[in-house]
Design a protein around this motif. Structure first.
Motif, PDB file in Angstrom:
ATOM      1  N   ARG A  34       1.040  -1.143   0.031  1.00 19.95           N
ATOM      2  CA  ARG A  34       0.125   0.049   0.080  1.00 19.95           C
ATOM      3  C   ARG A  34       0.843   1.261   0.009  1.00 19.95           C
ATOM      4  O   ARG A  34       0.644   2.155  -0.695  1.00 19.95           O
ATOM      5  CB  ARG A  34      -1.094  -0.016   1.279  1.00 19.95           C
ATOM      6  N   LEU A  35       1.910   1.062   0.825  1.00 15.82           N
ATOM      7  CA  LEU A  35       2.937   2.300   0.911  1.00 15.82           C
ATOM      8  C   LEU A  35       3.774   2.572  -0.145  1.00 15.82           C
ATOM      9  O   LEU A  35       4.249   3.609  -0.477  1.00 15.82           O
ATOM     10  CB  LEU A  35       3.552   2.462   2.279  1.00 15.82           C
ATOM     11  N   VAL A  36       4.098   1.407  -0.718  1.00 23.52           N
ATOM     12  CA  VAL A  36       5.188   1.349  -2.116  1.00 23.52           C
ATOM     13  C   VAL A  36       4.214   0.643  -3.238  1.00 23.52           C
ATOM     14  O   VAL A  36       4.351  -0.512  -3.428  1.00 23.52           O
ATOM     15  CB  VAL A  36       6.371   0.448  -1.595  1.00 23.52           C
ATOM     16  N   PRO A  37       3.386   1.447  -3.882  1.00 20.66           N
ATOM     17  CA  PRO A  37       2.496   0.684  -4.827  1.00 20.66           C
ATOM     18  C   PRO A  37       3.466   0.357  -6.238  1.00 20.66           C
ATOM     19  O   PRO A  37       4.540   0.734  -6.273  1.00 20.66           O
ATOM     20  CB  PRO A  37       1.786   2.039  -5.280  1.00 20.66           C
ATOM     21  N   SER A  38       2.837  -0.477  -6.824  1.00 21.36           N
ATOM     22  CA  SER A  38       3.496  -0.855  -8.028  1.00 21.36           C
ATOM     23  C   SER A  38       3.806   0.359  -9.241  1.00 21.36           C
ATOM     24  O   SER A  38       2.691   1.224  -9.353  1.00 21.36           O
ATOM     25  CB  SER A  38       2.487  -2.177  -8.772  1.00 21.36           C
ATOM     26  N   LEU A  39       4.591   0.114  -9.998  1.00 25.92           N
ATOM     27  CA  LEU A  39       4.542   1.111 -11.134  1.00 25.92           C
ATOM     28  C   LEU A  39       3.561   1.310 -11.828  1.00 25.92           C
ATOM     29  O   LEU A  39       3.298   0.267 -12.260  1.00 25.92           O
ATOM     30  CB  LEU A  39       5.994   0.773 -11.827  1.00 25.92           C
ATOM     31  N   ASP A  40       3.146   2.512 -12.356  1.00 26.43           N
ATOM     32  CA  ASP A  40       2.039   2.517 -13.248  1.00 26.43           C
ATOM     33  C   ASP A  40       2.856   2.233 -14.451  1.00 26.43           C
ATOM     34  O   ASP A  40       2.951   3.466 -15.441  1.00 26.43           O
ATOM     35  CB  ASP A  40       1.235   3.599 -13.111  1.00 26.43           C
ATOM     36  N   SER A  41       3.112   1.115 -15.068  1.00 28.06           N
ATOM     37  CA  SER A  41       3.773   0.956 -16.125  1.00 28.06           C
ATOM     38  C   SER A  41       3.131   1.449 -17.439  1.00 28.06           C
ATOM     39  O   SER A  41       3.753   1.708 -18.452  1.00 28.06           O
ATOM     40  CB  SER A  41       4.277  -0.568 -16.335  1.00 28.06           C
ATOM     41  N   ALA A  42       1.962   1.240 -17.548  1.00 25.05           N
ATOM     42  CA  ALA A  42       0.990   1.955 -18.827  1.00 25.05           C
ATOM     43  C   ALA A  42       1.107   3.319 -18.901  1.00 25.05           C
ATOM     44  O   ALA A  42       1.535   3.701 -19.979  1.00 25.05           O
ATOM     45  CB  ALA A  42      -0.198   1.521 -18.691  1.00 25.05           C
ATOM     46  N   ARG A  43       1.187   4.235 -17.612  1.00 23.91           N
ATOM     47  CA  ARG A  43       1.501   5.317 -17.911  1.00 23.91           C
ATOM     48  C   ARG A  43       2.915   5.712 -18.239  1.00 23.91           C
ATOM     49  O   ARG A  43       3.191   6.663 -19.029  1.00 23.91           O
ATOM     50  CB  ARG A  43       1.016   6.059 -16.775  1.00 23.91           C
ATOM     51  N   VAL A  44       3.680   4.932 -17.829  1.00 23.40           N
ATOM     52  CA  VAL A  44       5.283   5.064 -18.214  1.00 23.40           C
ATOM     53  C   VAL A  44       5.451   4.944 -19.697  1.00 23.40           C
ATOM     54  O   VAL A  44       6.091   5.736 -20.351  1.00 23.40           O
ATOM     55  CB  VAL A  44       6.259   4.538 -17.143  1.00 23.40           C
ATOM     56  N   GLU A  63       3.162  11.256  -8.268  1.00 22.33           N
ATOM     57  CA  GLU A  63       1.622  10.761  -8.433  1.00 22.33           C
ATOM     58  C   GLU A  63       1.608   9.324  -7.661  1.00 22.33           C
ATOM     59  O   GLU A  63       0.797   8.939  -7.058  1.00 22.33           O
ATOM     60  CB  GLU A  63       0.794  11.179  -9.277  1.00 22.33           C
ATOM     61  N   ASN A  64       2.437   8.689  -8.441  1.00 19.93           N
ATOM     62  CA  ASN A  64       2.640   7.033  -8.258  1.00 19.93           C
ATOM     63  C   ASN A  64       3.064   6.560  -6.874  1.00 19.93           C
ATOM     64  O   ASN A  64       2.782   5.332  -6.543  1.00 19.93           O
ATOM     65  CB  ASN A  64       3.206   6.574  -9.490  1.00 19.93           C
ATOM     66  N   ALA A  65       4.093   7.559  -6.654  1.00 19.72           N
ATOM     67  CA  ALA A  65       5.025   7.054  -5.320  1.00 19.72           C
ATOM     68  C   ALA A  65       4.793   8.044  -3.985  1.00 19.72           C
ATOM     69  O   ALA A  65       5.451   8.804  -3.909  1.00 19.72           O
ATOM     70  CB  ALA A  65       6.204   6.899  -5.589  1.00 19.72           C
ATOM     71  N   PRO A  66       3.536   7.757  -3.326  1.00 17.47           N
ATOM     72  CA  PRO A  66       3.242   8.597  -2.330  1.00 17.47           C
ATOM     73  C   PRO A  66       4.491   8.771  -1.318  1.00 17.47           C
ATOM     74  O   PRO A  66       4.368   9.636  -0.459  1.00 17.47           O
ATOM     75  CB  PRO A  66       2.118   8.291  -1.777  1.00 17.47           C
ATOM     76  N   HIS A  67       5.086   7.704  -1.032  1.00 17.60           N
ATOM     77  CA  HIS A  67       6.293   7.743  -0.037  1.00 17.60           C
ATOM     78  C   HIS A  67       7.559   7.616  -0.802  1.00 17.60           C
ATOM     79  O   HIS A  67       8.578   7.358  -0.295  1.00 17.60           O
ATOM     80  CB  HIS A  67       6.268   6.338   0.810  1.00 17.60           C
ATOM     81  N   GLY A  68       7.801   7.851  -2.201  1.00 12.27           N
ATOM     82  CA  GLY A  68       8.906   8.210  -2.971  1.00 12.27           C
ATOM     83  C   GLY A  68       9.189   7.058  -3.635  1.00 12.27           C
ATOM     84  O   GLY A  68      10.036   7.034  -4.553  1.00 12.27           O
ATOM     85  N   PHE A  69       8.511   5.812  -3.386  1.00  7.64           N
ATOM     86  CA  PHE A  69       9.154   4.546  -3.934  1.00  7.64           C
ATOM     87  C   PHE A  69       7.946   3.874  -4.716  1.00  7.64           C
ATOM     88  O   PHE A  69       6.809   4.008  -4.347  1.00  7.64           O
ATOM     89  CB  PHE A  69       9.527   3.569  -2.978  1.00  7.64           C
ATOM     90  N   VAL A  70       8.368   3.170  -5.689  1.00  7.52           N
ATOM     91  CA  VAL A  70       7.333   2.072  -6.423  1.00  7.52           C
ATOM     92  C   VAL A  70       8.091   0.735  -6.481  1.00  7.52           C
ATOM     93  O   VAL A  70       9.155   0.541  -6.369  1.00  7.52           O
ATOM     94  CB  VAL A  70       6.858   2.722  -7.913  1.00  7.52           C
ATOM     95  N   MET A 158      14.623   8.442   2.797  1.00  6.31           N
ATOM     96  CA  MET A 158      13.474   8.155   2.292  1.00  6.31           C
ATOM     97  C   MET A 158      13.097   7.000   2.851  1.00  6.31           C
ATOM     98  O   MET A 158      11.994   6.414   3.234  1.00  6.31           O
ATOM     99  CB  MET A 158      13.504   8.233   0.769  1.00  6.31           C
ATOM    100  N   LEU A 159      14.079   5.738   2.833  1.00  3.54           N
ATOM    101  CA  LEU A 159      13.775   4.788   3.422  1.00  3.54           C
ATOM    102  C   LEU A 159      13.487   4.491   5.062  1.00  3.54           C
ATOM    103  O   LEU A 159      12.426   3.997   5.469  1.00  3.54           O
ATOM    104  CB  LEU A 159      15.060   3.590   3.387  1.00  3.54           C
ATOM    105  N   ALA A 160      14.035   5.517   5.754  1.00  2.00           N
ATOM    106  CA  ALA A 160      13.723   5.601   7.200  1.00  2.00           C
ATOM    107  C   ALA A 160      12.322   6.269   7.157  1.00  2.00           C
ATOM    108  O   ALA A 160      11.523   5.884   7.926  1.00  2.00           O
ATOM    109  CB  ALA A 160      14.619   6.736   7.770  1.00  2.00           C
ATOM    110  N   ASP A 161      12.019   7.085   6.403  1.00  2.00           N
ATOM    111  CA  ASP A 161      10.544   7.571   6.339  1.00  2.00           C
ATOM    112  C   ASP A 161       9.639   6.434   6.191  1.00  2.00           C
ATOM    113  O   ASP A 161       8.536   6.604   6.732  1.00  2.00           O
ATOM    114  CB  ASP A 161      10.431   8.869   5.449  1.00  2.00           C
ATOM    115  N   LEU A 162       9.883   5.658   5.298  1.00  2.00           N
ATOM    116  CA  LEU A 162       9.001   4.547   4.786  1.00  2.00           C
ATOM    117  C   LEU A 162       8.929   3.598   6.011  1.00  2.00           C
ATOM    118  O   LEU A 162       7.816   3.017   6.295  1.00  2.00           O
ATOM    119  CB  LEU A 162       9.626   3.677   3.426  1.00  2.00           C
TER     120      LEU A 162
END
Length: 178
Positions: A34-44, A63-70, A158-162
């Protein structure tokens, strides 16, 4: 670091972090994804097809990475390993952010050996669920470029925040980068 004309080996220290996640394996996996969603590959793929501006790519990533990671890739290990009788819950991920990776790639394309970050969520014999990952600054510091090393330290923060968002303890090695 410039590519050598001959085979070269680079020895570097790597710090692997084993972080207990205070929940069941299923809850930890659900929260992580939930915190690290899958890459929106269709949009990429659409951005690449349209030759979009880099600003548009950055906005899509934000937009895809609310916590900086996908999540770029996910593999549930246990079903395959169960064929050999091993029942440990375990999922491997490649987690990162292509816009952050670009800031290192700009200096040395070889950083893609270490980006995205490889993470493992697993539970051992004790039942404790852990998230395991190599500390980004220990990986990216090995490229001999201060600009790449700085991004590695940023990724530590960023990892610490996650980890905070997961309700997991933040190792001291990451706290220093916040």
């Amino acid at each position: 670091m410039q590519a050598p004309n001959t085979a070269t080996s680079i020895t570097h220290t790597n710090v692997r972090l084993l972080i207990p996640v205070p929940s069941s394996f299923a809850e930890a996996m659900s929260n992580y994804e939930r915190l690290v969603p899958s890459l929106d590959s269709a949009r990429v793929e659409d951005l690449v097809r349209r030759q979009a501006s880099w600003d548009e790519v950055i906005e899509q990533a934000r937009e895809n990475a609310p916590h900086g990671f996908v999540i770029f890739w996910r593999f549930e290990v246990q079903p395959l390993m169960s064929l050999a009788g091993d029942e440990w819950p375990c999922v491997q991920y490649l987690m990162g952010n292509h816009t952050i990776a670009q800031r290192m790639f700009h200096h040395d394309p070889a950083v893609m050996l270490s980006a995205p970050l490889r993470t493992v969520l697993c539970a051992g014999a004790s039942g404790v669920v852990t998230l395991q990952v190599d500390q980004p600054s220990s990986r990216f510091g090995s490229y001999g470029d201060p600009e790449i090393a700085a991004v590695g330290r940023e990724l530590d923060g960023m990892l610490a925040d996650l980890l905070d968002a997961l309700g997991a303890p933040v190792p001291g090695e990451l706290r220093a980068q916040r």
